[in-house]
Design an enzyme around this catalytic site. Structure first.
Site: not given
Ligand SMILES: Cc1cc2nc3c(=O)[nH]c(=O)nc-3n(C[C@H](O)[C@H](O)[C@H](O)COP(=O)(O)O)c2cc1C
Ligand SMILES: Cc1cc2nc3c(=O)[nH]c(=O)nc-3n(C[C@H](O)[C@H](O)[C@H](O)COP(=O)(O)OP(=O)(O)OC[C@H]3O[C@@H](n4cnc5c(N)ncnc54)[C@H](O)[C@@H]3O)c2cc1C
Ligand code: FES
Lengths: 285, 307
Positions: B25, B103, B134, B195
């Protein structure tokens, strides 16, 4: 817009710390519009992790080979070495494999044909103005006001001249052209052509000064803004800038990579816009 | 025999996925942003940007900063709001033959309940992912995710209002993630996603100011992968419901790590920014690995960790 895996055709230092890179752009070079940009994948190993955004300076076709194959499209970017990513880019050799995402973003509106056009560029901000000038000179008379700190920051002026663009150069230290700010030249030109439209790209303090002048005179202005970007396609919302009507109580943000990077001045909230992007100053230590 | 295509299909809380790979998400917009680059129908599921009841403008800029092998973000959950999503974003997703997981989050308990209620009646929504994790917003989000009692309360409330599969997304910013995981499971979660980002900070040494307007942000990308793998491993031991692993997945091999420790599916986040086609590569890579290892069904791989 697509992710293209392609190769470097040339990559040369054109002034101290400034490079010009030409890459093969099959299927997308000729589609790019003035003001659009691409996201350049610096390398496939890490770091840096994220891609880097660059304006498209020029597009064109390689002359057809003697083997009779169709002419190949290319794209050129002009970049300044400021940090790790651009440093790595400056070491790429002819034939190096690269990946670019593009063409991205909304470009310039060409405005009314026949009307006077004034382009204001500061340093590397001239990049998107070249393609714009090439397009505009078909139908309008175009002037370029180009500013920089020293003569090293003044790039590609002769190429604008070859398009038939009247160019005016100013440098802070007087090492090339007139000594002083590009905005002084702008004021003079607007006295002469009060109905011109203005297009600007460059450092934020310059863009803000141009905006003040244009707003005071009621002159239409389009600006190409720089913002920190992660995705370049409107997915991360990292690149936003404050839009008109923004307040702390009811914030209003515009997405730079999707709704920009070119904006009409009246789309933006100019209060403290100059302090907005807040790039890390960088440090050589 | 070796050429037979392995089955990659998995089921999460009753949602049938063609393969275990989906976006995380907030890194994939509402799906349409990446449609020019990949075939969305090849994904296991599509997970949307986090939605709230009212549209949310998000945090001041700068909102992102690159750090070593990762990035910090403090977007502040900018989104169009649940009603605009249903009206303007869902019609696009409806045409795609891939389950949509929405989400969402709330600023208050009531808001969590209300968004859940509105999503409950939408047939195109295959399941929801409840974000109680968050780090970038004052209310909501993480306050519910760090206190097991609060987590239990919000999950219980959403469960009451929701007639759909419920995935609960946990924060790593706790001492023992298995405690919140169990709390969520007991309160009615059908699956756990872990996570979310780790709270981090970066400073510009010249100006001596934080690089993000929000001062701190969520760290994502390859820098967090070992932490995420460890936490998924812990949560898999702690709960019976399926676990979705997220954090720093860049390559097929990274996704395999999560599956081997017991994640039934994975989400890919930051890597989408670097390579919009990365999830295609990951799906192909998982399949190739299965073929190479003589695995005919992905379930033979899930939880196959040797200790
Ligand atoms: C720019 C950005 C926006 C995000 N927005 C959300 C969100 O709206 N809701 C959520 O549950 N997680 C959000 N996340 C977290 C990601 O879904 C994910 O859990 C986190 O980035 C770890 O995964 P990754 O290392 O593959 O990016 C966001 C992450 C990033 C980088
Ligand atoms: C739409 C758009 C078009 C651009 N076009 C060009 C172009 O044509 N030519 C060109 O040279 N540069 C252009 N830039 C800026 C370019 O993207 C940055 O200079 C580059 O990302 C720096 O990468 P780095 O790894 O070398 O620096 P980093 O190590 O990431 O940062 C080093 C320093 O570079 C500066 N910096 C970093 N990111 C940016 C940014 N987005 N904008 C301005 N300064 C930044 C900061 O001072 C920072 O401390 C453009 C930016 C945008 C958003
Ligand atoms: S850079 Fe990601 S939304 Fe603009």
């Amino acid at each position: 817009m697509k992710n293209y895996k392609t190769v470097v055709l040339s990559n040369q230092e054109i002034s101290t710390g400034y490079y010009r890179m030409r890459i093969l752009a099959p299927g997308f070079g000729s589609k790019a519009k003035p003001g659009q940009f691409l996201m350049f994948r610096v390398q496939t190993s890490l770091p840096p992790l994220l891609r880097r955004p660059f304006g498209i300076f020029r597009t064109g076709f390689l002359p057809a080979d003697c083997d009779g194959q169709a002419p190949k499209e290319f794209v050129e970017i002009l970049y300044k070495v400021v940090g790790r990513g651009t440093d790595i880019m400056s070491n790429l050799q002819v034939g190096s494999k690269v990946e670019v995402l593009g063409p991205l973003g909304r470009g310039f509106d060409m405005g009314v044909p026949g009307e006077q056009k004034i382009l204001v560029g500061g340093g590397i901000g001239l990049v998107p103005l070249y393609m714009l000038a090439r397009e505009l000179t078909r139908k309008s008379s175009v002037r370029l006001l180009m500013g920089g700190r020293t003569r090293e920051d003044i790039l590609a002026v002769t190429e604008f001249e070859r398009l038939g663009v009247e160019t005016y150069v100013s440098t802070d230290d007087g090492s090339l052209g007139e000594e002083g700010l590009v905005t002084q030249v702008l004021l003079r030109k607007l006295d002469k052509y009060p109905n011109a439209s203005v297009y600007a790209c460059g450092p934020m303090p310059m863009i803000e000064a141009v905006q003040e002048i244009c707003a005071a005179r009621g002159v239409p202005l389009q600006v190409s803004l720089e913002a920190l970007m992660a995705c370049g396609v409107g997915a991360c919302l990292g690149c936003v800038v404050k839009g008109a009507g923004h307040s702390e109580a009811s914030p209003r943000y515009l997405c730079s990579c999707k709704e920009g990077p070119v904006f009409r001045a009246e789309q933006l909230d100019w209060t403290k816009l100059g302090q907005e992007p807040g790039y890390c100053e960088g440090c050589k230590i | 025999m070796k050429n037979k295509r392995p089955s990659l299909a998995v089921e999460i809380a009753g949602i049938k996925l063609k393969n275990p790979v989906m976006p995380a998400s907030g890194t994939f917009g509402y799906g349409e942003e990446y449609a020019p680059f990949i075939d969305l129908e090849r994904l296991g599921a599509i997970v949307t940007k986090g939605l709230s009841l009212a549209p949310k403008a998000g945090n001041p800029t700068p909102r992102i900063a690159e750090t070593i092998s990762g990035m910090l973000n403090a977007i502040g959950l900018q989104n169009v709001g649940v009603d605009a999503f249903i009206q303007h974003k869902l019609p696009f997703l409806r045409e795609i033959n891939t389950p949509v997981i929405v989400n969402f989050f709330g600023n208050t308990l009531d808001e969590y309940g209300e968004v859940a209620r509105r999503l409950s009646d939408i047939p195109e929504v295959a399941g929801v992912e409840l974000n109680i994790s968050c780090p970038n917003v004052k209310q909501g989000g993480i306050v519910f995710g760090t206190d097991p009692k609060a987590a239990s309360e919000v999950v219980g409330l959403v469960r009451k209002h929701l007639k759909k599969p419920l995935i609960v997304k946990l924060t790593p910013n706790v001492t023992d993630i298995s405690v919140t995981a169990r709390a969520a499971e007991e309160a009615g979660a059908d699956a756990i996603c872990c996570i979310n980002t780790l709270t981090g900070m970066a400073v510009d040494v010249k100006t001596r100011r934080p690089r993000l307007a929000n001062k701190t942000g969520g760290l994502s990308g390859p820098a967090i992968r070992p932490v995420a793998v460890r936490m998924v491993h812990q949560v898999v031991q702690a709960v019976k419901v399926p676990v979705i692993g997220v954090g720093g997945i860049m390559r097929p091999m990274d996704a395999l790590e999560f599956l081997i420790v017991g994640a039934k599916a994975v989400q890919v986040g930051t890597a989408n920014f670097v390579d919009p086609a990365v999830m295609m590569t990951i799906i192909d890579g998982i399949e190739a690995f299965c073929v190479e290892e003589g695995i005919t069904d992905i379930h033979q791989l899930i939880g196959s960790l040797q200790l």
